[in-house]
Design an enzyme around this catalytic site. Structure first.
Site, PDB file in Angstrom:
ATOM      1  N   GLU A  16       0.859  -1.195   0.000  1.00 50.04           N
ATOM      2  CA  GLU A  16       0.000   0.000   0.000  1.00 50.04           C
ATOM      3  C   GLU A  16       0.886   1.232   0.000  1.00 50.04           C
ATOM      4  O   GLU A  16       1.869   1.259   0.741  1.00 50.04           O
ATOM      5  CB  GLU A  16      -0.905  -0.001   1.234  1.00 50.04           C
ATOM      6  CG  GLU A  16      -1.982  -1.059   1.140  1.00 50.04           C
ATOM      7  CD  GLU A  16      -2.949  -1.048   2.313  1.00 50.04           C
ATOM      8  OE1 GLU A  16      -2.798  -0.193   3.212  1.00 50.04           O
ATOM      9  OE2 GLU A  16      -3.841  -1.893   2.340  1.00 50.04           O
ATOM     10  N   HIS A  32      -8.079   1.365   1.792  1.00 51.88           N
ATOM     11  CA  HIS A  32      -7.861   1.020   3.208  1.00 51.88           C
ATOM     12  C   HIS A  32      -8.538   2.048   4.126  1.00 51.88           C
ATOM     13  O   HIS A  32      -7.879   2.661   4.993  1.00 51.88           O
ATOM     14  CB  HIS A  32      -6.359   0.934   3.516  1.00 51.88           C
ATOM     15  CG  HIS A  32      -6.067   0.147   4.768  1.00 51.88           C
ATOM     16  ND1 HIS A  32      -4.908  -0.561   4.965  1.00 51.88           N
ATOM     17  CD2 HIS A  32      -6.801  -0.022   5.902  1.00 51.88           C
ATOM     18  CE1 HIS A  32      -4.925  -1.128   6.168  1.00 51.88           C
ATOM     19  NE2 HIS A  32      -6.072  -0.813   6.750  1.00 51.88           N
TER      20      HIS A  32
HETATM   21  N1  LIG Z   1      -9.576  -2.274   6.669  1.00 50.71           N
HETATM   22  C1  LIG Z   1      -9.322  -1.607   7.773  1.00 50.71           C
HETATM   23  O1  LIG Z   1      -9.383  -0.383   7.812  1.00 50.71           O
HETATM   24  C2  LIG Z   1      -9.015  -2.382   9.026  1.00 50.71           C
HETATM   25  C3  LIG Z   1      -9.266  -1.786  10.265  1.00 50.71           C
HETATM   26  C4  LIG Z   1      -9.053  -2.518  11.422  1.00 50.71           C
HETATM   27  C5  LIG Z   1      -8.520  -3.799  11.352  1.00 50.71           C
HETATM   28  N2  LIG Z   1      -8.249  -4.344  10.144  1.00 50.71           N
HETATM   29  C6  LIG Z   1      -7.683  -5.696  10.047  1.00 50.71           C
HETATM   30  O2  LIG Z   1      -8.636  -6.607  10.572  1.00 50.71           O
HETATM   31  C7  LIG Z   1      -7.946  -7.547  11.403  1.00 50.71           C
HETATM   32  C8  LIG Z   1      -8.910  -8.129  12.441  1.00 50.71           C
HETATM   33  O3  LIG Z   1      -9.253  -7.101  13.350  1.00 50.71           O
HETATM   34  P1  LIG Z   1     -10.047  -7.432  14.703  1.00 50.71           P
HETATM   35  O4  LIG Z   1     -10.162  -6.151  15.439  1.00 50.71           O
HETATM   36  O5  LIG Z   1     -11.265  -8.214  14.397  1.00 50.71           O
HETATM   37  O6  LIG Z   1      -8.963  -8.365  15.431  1.00 50.71           O
HETATM   38  P2  LIG Z   1      -9.247  -9.504  16.516  1.00 50.71           P
HETATM   39  O7  LIG Z   1      -7.899  -9.817  17.083  1.00 50.71           O
HETATM   40  O8  LIG Z   1     -10.341  -9.101  17.423  1.00 50.71           O
HETATM   41  O9  LIG Z   1      -9.768 -10.743  15.640  1.00 50.71           O
HETATM   42  C9  LIG Z   1      -8.936 -11.472  14.761  1.00 50.71           C
HETATM   43  C10 LIG Z   1      -9.369 -12.934  14.819  1.00 50.71           C
HETATM   44  O10 LIG Z   1      -8.627 -13.657  13.835  1.00 50.71           O
HETATM   45  C11 LIG Z   1      -8.309 -14.927  14.387  1.00 50.71           C
HETATM   46  N3  LIG Z   1      -7.190 -15.563  13.693  1.00 50.71           N
HETATM   47  C12 LIG Z   1      -5.865 -15.462  13.942  1.00 50.71           C
HETATM   48  N4  LIG Z   1      -5.182 -16.239  13.103  1.00 50.71           N
HETATM   49  C13 LIG Z   1      -6.094 -16.862  12.306  1.00 50.71           C
HETATM   50  C14 LIG Z   1      -5.999 -17.803  11.257  1.00 50.71           C
HETATM   51  N5  LIG Z   1      -4.823 -18.294  10.851  1.00 50.71           N
HETATM   52  N6  LIG Z   1      -7.141 -18.218  10.658  1.00 50.71           N
HETATM   53  C15 LIG Z   1      -8.352 -17.759  11.064  1.00 50.71           C
HETATM   54  N7  LIG Z   1      -8.502 -16.880  12.083  1.00 50.71           N
HETATM   55  C16 LIG Z   1      -7.389 -16.431  12.687  1.00 50.71           C
HETATM   56  C17 LIG Z   1      -8.020 -14.650  15.859  1.00 50.71           C
HETATM   57  O11 LIG Z   1      -8.152 -15.826  16.645  1.00 50.71           O
HETATM   58  C18 LIG Z   1      -9.076 -13.602  16.175  1.00 50.71           C
HETATM   59  O12 LIG Z   1     -10.253 -14.186  16.698  1.00 50.71           O
HETATM   60  C19 LIG Z   1      -6.791  -6.751  12.005  1.00 50.71           C
HETATM   61  O13 LIG Z   1      -5.706  -7.585  12.420  1.00 50.71           O
HETATM   62  C20 LIG Z   1      -6.399  -5.843  10.867  1.00 50.71           C
HETATM   63  O14 LIG Z   1      -5.394  -6.431  10.098  1.00 50.71           O
HETATM   64  C21 LIG Z   1      -8.475  -3.659   8.983  1.00 50.71           C
END
Ligand SMILES: NC(=O)c1ccc[n+]([C@@H]2O[C@H](COP(=O)([O-])OP(=O)(O)OC[C@H]3O[C@@H](n4cnc5c(N)ncnc54)[C@H](O)[C@@H]3O)[C@@H](O)[C@H]2O)c1
Length: 322
Positions: A265, A284
């Site tokens: 990005e 994003h």
């Molecule tokens: N697009 C955006 O603007 C934006 C904003 C916030 C977060 N995000 C992304 O979204 C992701 C998730 O955010 P969240 O707040 O829900 O995090 P979170 O930690 O609450 O949830 C992530 C989940 O993914 C699971 N996980 C880990 N490894 C895994 C795997 N190999 N297979 C399947 N599941 C797996 C974890 O157990 C957890 O339950 C963040 O890490 C970030 O990269 C993107």
């Protein structure tokens, strides 16, 4: 001496600034993506007690060691893949994440991408703007009755599962790291990623970027998806192998994709994904609505103040090394 907090990549929202100011903290910020050399000089000069991580290539050991007073690093968001967590742990510097602050915004964004693809919104908008008014060629779909596959049902995935209910979607989820109860009332647990990929009409990614998830949706995973399925990625670009996605879209291996995140990005201007009419993209922004930005700043600054003042911070905001 008051504490100094340096926000990397832009200031926190005014509501966050107010929390820092009320605690007597000096708040400073850099512009987006500060260059490493200039940043190291700045850190040595102002010696911040804490860093807020907004827009920066990577906070590595060198960056953390550049300020001898550094006591904490706080991600202004949920995904901490731009921080060397292991190095922070080795240096004894706690890392905070604003877990859940932008969950609703990202979940709404994922739903928006699903709906925009189902209703062919991108093409229809361009059609009307170009003077068109032909309804016979329209091939829109309902979400109702389709199976949504959520990969990673944490803060964001759980909201997606809840929002999917009134649309009549049936939700299945794959997440190997949580208890059965954490799947909640709206998603059926599946224990294999391949099961989810082969059953879902919509695959929506909500896992973090880790060494395990990097490239997880590559040629093999895309081949396991239904040919009329769509892929939604609001997680991290690197979770999907982009050349394999391009090939799957080109060959009709999957039907469409909705993408908020890319690797790298910003993406190249000539990214082959732009040539597909069945791909909808955004820069994003899933987690940066006005509401989420405010909530992220408030959560980040509250937790930082508590940590700097030696008060207890809820364990769910503390990031541990894998
Ligand atoms: N697009 C955006 O603007 C934006 C904003 C916030 C977060 N995000 C992304 O979204 C992701 C998730 O955010 P969240 O707040 O829900 O995090 P979170 O930690 O609450 O949830 C992530 C989940 O993914 C699971 N996980 C880990 N490894 C895994 C795997 N190999 N297979 C399947 N599941 C797996 C974890 O157990 C957890 O339950 C963040 O890490 C970030 O990269 C993107």
């Amino acid at each position: 001496m008051p504490f100094t907090v340096l926000s990397l990549g832009g200031p926190v929202a005014p509501e966050g600034e107010e929390i820092l100011r009320a605690a007597g903290i000096v708040s400073l910020s850099t512009g987006p993506y500060p260059g490493k050399t200039e940043l190291l000089t700045l850190l040595a000069e102002i010696q911040p007690d804490a860093l807020v991580v907004r827009l920066i290539e990577r906070v590595d050991a060198e960056v953390m060691m550049a300020s001898p007073k550094l006591k904490a690093v706080a991600k202004h968001g949920a995904g901490t893949n731009d921080i060397d967590i292991a190095a922070a742990a080795a240096l004894g510097i706690p890392v905070l994440a604003a877990v859940g602050a932008n969950a609703h915004s990202v979940a709404e964004h994922a739903l928006t991408l699903m709906l925009a693809l189902a209703k062919d919104l991108r093409a229809q908008d361009a059609f009307v703007r170009g003077g068109g008014w032909e309804k016979k060629a329209y091939r829109g779909h309902e979400l109702r009755g389709r199976t949504l596959g959520i990969v990673g049902i944490g803060a964001i995935g759980s909201v997606v599962a809840r929002l999917a209910v009134p649309f009549g979607l049936k939700t299945i989820a794959y997440d190997p790291y949580i208890s059965d109860a954490a799947f909640g009332p709206h998603a059926e647990k599946v224990t294999e990623l391949d099961t989810l990929l082969s059953r879902a009409d919509i695959v929506s990614l909500h896992c973090p970027l880790t060494e395990e998830t990097r490239g997880m949706i590559g040629a093999r995973a895309l081949a396991a998806m239904k040919r009329d399925a769509v892929l939604i990625n609001t997680a991290r670009g690197e979770v999907v192998d982009e050349p394999s996605l391009v090939e799957a879209l080109r060959s009709g291996g999957i039907a469409a994709a909705g993408l908020d995140v890319f690797a790298p990005e910003p993406p190249a201007a000539a990214n082959p994904l732009w040539s597909f009419p069945n791909v909808i993209v955004s820069p994003h922004v899933g987690g940066v609505t006005e509401e989420a930005r405010r909530e992220l700043s408030v959560m980040t600054c509250r937790n930082l103040v508590a940590l700097l003042e030696g008060r207890k911070v809820d364990a769910r905001f503390l990031v541990r090394p894998a």
